[in-house]
Design a protein around this motif. Structure first.
Motif, PDB file in Angstrom:
ATOM      1  N   ARG A  12       0.420  -1.236  -0.116  1.00 21.70           N
ATOM      2  CA  ARG A  12       0.144   0.367   0.272  1.00 21.70           C
ATOM      3  C   ARG A  12       0.987   1.348   0.139  1.00 21.70           C
ATOM      4  NH1 ARG A  12      -4.995   0.566   1.766  1.00 21.70           N
ATOM      5  NH2 ARG A  12      -5.037   2.647   1.934  1.00 21.70           N
ATOM      6  N   THR A  13       1.861   1.085   0.825  1.00 18.64           N
ATOM      7  CA  THR A  13       2.516   2.306   0.690  1.00 18.64           C
ATOM      8  C   THR A  13       3.950   2.617  -0.741  1.00 18.64           C
ATOM      9  OG1 THR A  13       3.232   2.061   2.848  1.00 18.64           O
ATOM     10  CG2 THR A  13       4.484   3.431   2.052  1.00 18.64           C
ATOM     11  N   LEU A  14       3.987   1.440  -1.484  1.00 20.94           N
ATOM     12  CA  LEU A  14       4.386   1.363  -2.939  1.00 20.94           C
ATOM     13  C   LEU A  14       2.990   2.247  -3.602  1.00 20.94           C
ATOM     14  CD1 LEU A  14       6.381  -1.210  -2.841  1.00 20.94           C
ATOM     15  CD2 LEU A  14       7.609   1.288  -2.520  1.00 20.94           C
ATOM     16  N   ALA A  15       2.210   1.821  -3.405  1.00 23.71           N
ATOM     17  CA  ALA A  15       0.763   2.422  -4.406  1.00 23.71           C
ATOM     18  C   ALA A  15       0.619   3.643  -4.135  1.00 23.71           C
ATOM     19  CB  ALA A  15      -0.018   1.034  -3.921  1.00 23.71           C
ATOM     20  N   GLY A  16       0.607   3.937  -3.319  1.00 20.89           N
ATOM     21  CA  GLY A  16       0.406   5.764  -2.547  1.00 20.89           C
ATOM     22  C   GLY A  16       1.301   5.947  -2.986  1.00 20.89           C
ATOM     23  N   LEU A  17       2.410   5.891  -3.095  1.00 20.52           N
ATOM     24  CA  LEU A  17       3.418   6.597  -3.295  1.00 20.52           C
ATOM     25  C   LEU A  17       3.851   6.835  -4.868  1.00 20.52           C
ATOM     26  CD1 LEU A  17       7.206   5.502  -1.375  1.00 20.52           C
ATOM     27  CD2 LEU A  17       5.929   7.878  -1.088  1.00 20.52           C
ATOM     28  N   SER A  18       3.159   5.952  -5.001  1.00 18.70           N
ATOM     29  CA  SER A  18       2.700   5.865  -6.773  1.00 18.70           C
ATOM     30  C   SER A  18       2.016   6.905  -7.030  1.00 18.70           C
ATOM     31  CB  SER A  18       3.125   4.776  -7.923  1.00 18.70           C
ATOM     32  OG  SER A  18       2.463   4.951  -9.103  1.00 18.70           O
ATOM     33  N   THR A  19       0.714   6.972  -6.343  1.00 20.56           N
ATOM     34  CA  THR A  19       0.054   8.209  -6.749  1.00 20.56           C
ATOM     35  C   THR A  19      -0.060   8.955  -6.448  1.00 20.56           C
ATOM     36  OG1 THR A  19      -2.332   6.099  -6.690  1.00 20.56           O
ATOM     37  CG2 THR A  19      -2.806   8.179  -6.516  1.00 20.56           C
ATOM     38  N   SER A  20       0.489   9.706  -5.203  1.00 21.28           N
ATOM     39  CA  SER A  20       0.781  11.304  -4.367  1.00 21.28           C
ATOM     40  C   SER A  20       1.932  11.507  -5.261  1.00 21.28           C
ATOM     41  CB  SER A  20       1.467  10.816  -3.238  1.00 21.28           C
ATOM     42  OG  SER A  20       0.601  10.170  -2.671  1.00 21.28           O
ATOM     43  N   VAL A  21       3.209  10.440  -5.909  1.00 24.52           N
ATOM     44  CA  VAL A  21       4.005  11.574  -7.040  1.00 24.52           C
ATOM     45  C   VAL A  21       3.651  11.317  -8.259  1.00 24.52           C
ATOM     46  CG1 VAL A  21       6.480  10.619  -8.439  1.00 24.52           C
ATOM     47  CG2 VAL A  21       5.508  10.106  -5.887  1.00 24.52           C
ATOM     48  N   VAL A  22       2.398  11.031  -8.984  1.00 20.34           N
ATOM     49  CA  VAL A  22       1.899  11.131 -10.525  1.00 20.34           C
ATOM     50  C   VAL A  22       1.371  12.513 -10.430  1.00 20.34           C
ATOM     51  CG1 VAL A  22       0.590  10.576 -12.062  1.00 20.34           C
ATOM     52  CG2 VAL A  22       2.263   8.587 -11.374  1.00 20.34           C
ATOM     53  N   VAL A  23       0.244  11.790  -9.210  1.00 19.06           N
ATOM     54  CA  VAL A  23      -0.814  13.106  -8.761  1.00 19.06           C
ATOM     55  C   VAL A  23      -0.328  14.988  -8.788  1.00 19.06           C
ATOM     56  CG1 VAL A  23      -2.360  14.680  -7.245  1.00 19.06           C
ATOM     57  CG2 VAL A  23      -2.813  12.223  -7.684  1.00 19.06           C
ATOM     58  N   GLY A  24       1.352  14.649  -7.458  1.00 15.31           N
ATOM     59  CA  GLY A  24       1.554  15.853  -7.056  1.00 15.31           C
ATOM     60  C   GLY A  24       2.745  16.580  -7.869  1.00 15.31           C
ATOM     61  N   ALA A  25       3.552  15.619  -8.636  1.00 13.83           N
ATOM     62  CA  ALA A  25       4.019  15.675  -9.855  1.00 13.83           C
ATOM     63  C   ALA A  25       3.685  16.218 -11.267  1.00 13.83           C
ATOM     64  CB  ALA A  25       5.175  14.949 -10.446  1.00 13.83           C
ATOM     65  N   VAL A  26       2.598  16.261 -11.423  1.00 13.89           N
ATOM     66  CA  VAL A  26       1.659  16.635 -13.000  1.00 13.89           C
ATOM     67  C   VAL A  26       0.975  18.415 -12.421  1.00 13.89           C
ATOM     68  CG1 VAL A  26      -0.791  16.111 -14.063  1.00 13.89           C
ATOM     69  CG2 VAL A  26       1.437  14.497 -14.213  1.00 13.89           C
ATOM     70  N   SER A  27       0.681  17.967 -10.914  1.00  7.58           N
ATOM     71  CA  SER A  27      -0.268  18.905 -10.698  1.00  7.58           C
ATOM     72  C   SER A  27       0.972  20.308 -10.508  1.00  7.58           C
ATOM     73  CB  SER A  27      -1.119  19.248  -8.978  1.00  7.58           C
ATOM     74  OG  SER A  27      -0.415  18.999  -7.933  1.00  7.58           O
TER      75      SER A  27
END
Length: 297
Positions: free
Chosen positions: A88-103
């Protein structure tokens, strides 16, 4: 006649000390900065890929292994539904990095365009940009984020658009001040006198000079994007609870910290901190590489 060696007195009575420049070596100067930035980018890319591959495992439940402390089988422990916290941490990091980097990237581009239009345009352009800055900064970020995210149906798209449209004013002010100082330089006056267009002035003169400040602002926007994504997700206007993200994980873990399940928040929080520090490392290295006064190769 033969000159003075290091440590030998000169006629004035003051010993002459010669300091040889420190050799940079293979990984010195710019090479060391570039190597550090590439390593950090490689680790971030690996985290995103590992998170994407762990998405299915992150949602798998096992009610026979609920609230397990960290062990060999589950290094980050399990949650109240038996889900593996490492996945869950790895999946959450992937989602958060994508959302944070794009925005953050979209917001920084908006800031750069508006700063160039304000500083290189006429008084009317400057007044319009200043009015937009005051308008956005006059309303709390969380309110605008909720309105934009709710209007777009929430989810990752709503969070990205909301963060991108609300986090550019501070960076716009910084970049505008830098471009205004650049505008007063003689070469800018010569370029305008020769008939160079404003768009070309912005691309060939302003952009290279403000690139270090732009990168620093981009790095500072990333943790803000993650924080506000977690905030509106906690309030129910961001990512859905079924979607693994660091903000979702941390908000859910708050209700179980009093029962002693510390691993639900410690490991995801530490992973998020490591990702933010890596982004800071990349931004700092790129700023020094692109700076005129940076280290020499």
């Amino acid at each position: 006649e033969g000159g003075c060696s290091a440590g030998e007195p000169v006629p004035g009575g003051v010993p002459l000390r010669i300091h040889a420049p420190r050799p940079n070596g293979l990984l010195g100067g710019r090479r060391a900065l570039l190597a550090g930035a590439l390593v950090a980018l490689a680790v971030l890319a690996a985290a995103v890929v590992a998170g994407a591959l762990s998405a299915e495992r992150a949602s798998a439940t096992d009610f026979t292994a609920t609230n397990l402390a960290p062990c060999l089988e589950h290094p980050f422990g399990t949650d109240w539904m038996g889900r593996d916290m490492l996945a869950r941490t790895l999946a959450g990091l992937s989602t958060s990095v994508v959302v944070g980097a794009v925005s953050a990237a979209v917001s920084s581009v908006i800031a750069l365009v508006l700063a160039a239009a304000s500083a290189l345009g006429g008084p009317r352009d400057d007044a319009v940009v200043g009015w937009l800055i005051d308008l956005i900064m006059g309303v709390p970020h969380i309110v605008l984020l909720i309105l934009v995210s709710y209007a777009l149906g929430r989810g990752a798209a709503g969070v990205c658009v909301g963060v991108a449209l609300t986090h550019w004013p501070s960076l716009t002010r910084v970049l505008r001040a830098e471009i205004m100082q650049l505008r007063a330089q003689p070469f800018m006056a010569c370029s305008r006198a020769l008939g160079v267009s404003r768009a070309r002035l912005a691309l060939t003169h302003a952009l290279p000079c403000v690139l270090p400040q732009y990168l620093v602002g981009l790095v500072l926007l990333f943790p803000h994007a993650i924080l506000h994504e977690a905030s509106i997700t906690f309030l129910g206007f961001g990512l859905s609870p079924e979607q693994p993200a660091i903000g979702v994980i941390l908000s859910e873990a708050m209700g179980y910290l009093t029962s002693g399940a510390w691993w639900l928040a410690v490991f995801p929080g530490a992973a998020l901190l490591a990702v933010v520090l890596m982004f800071d490392r990349v931004g700092s290295a790129l700023r020094r590489l692109l700076s005129v006064e940076g280290v020499q190769a």
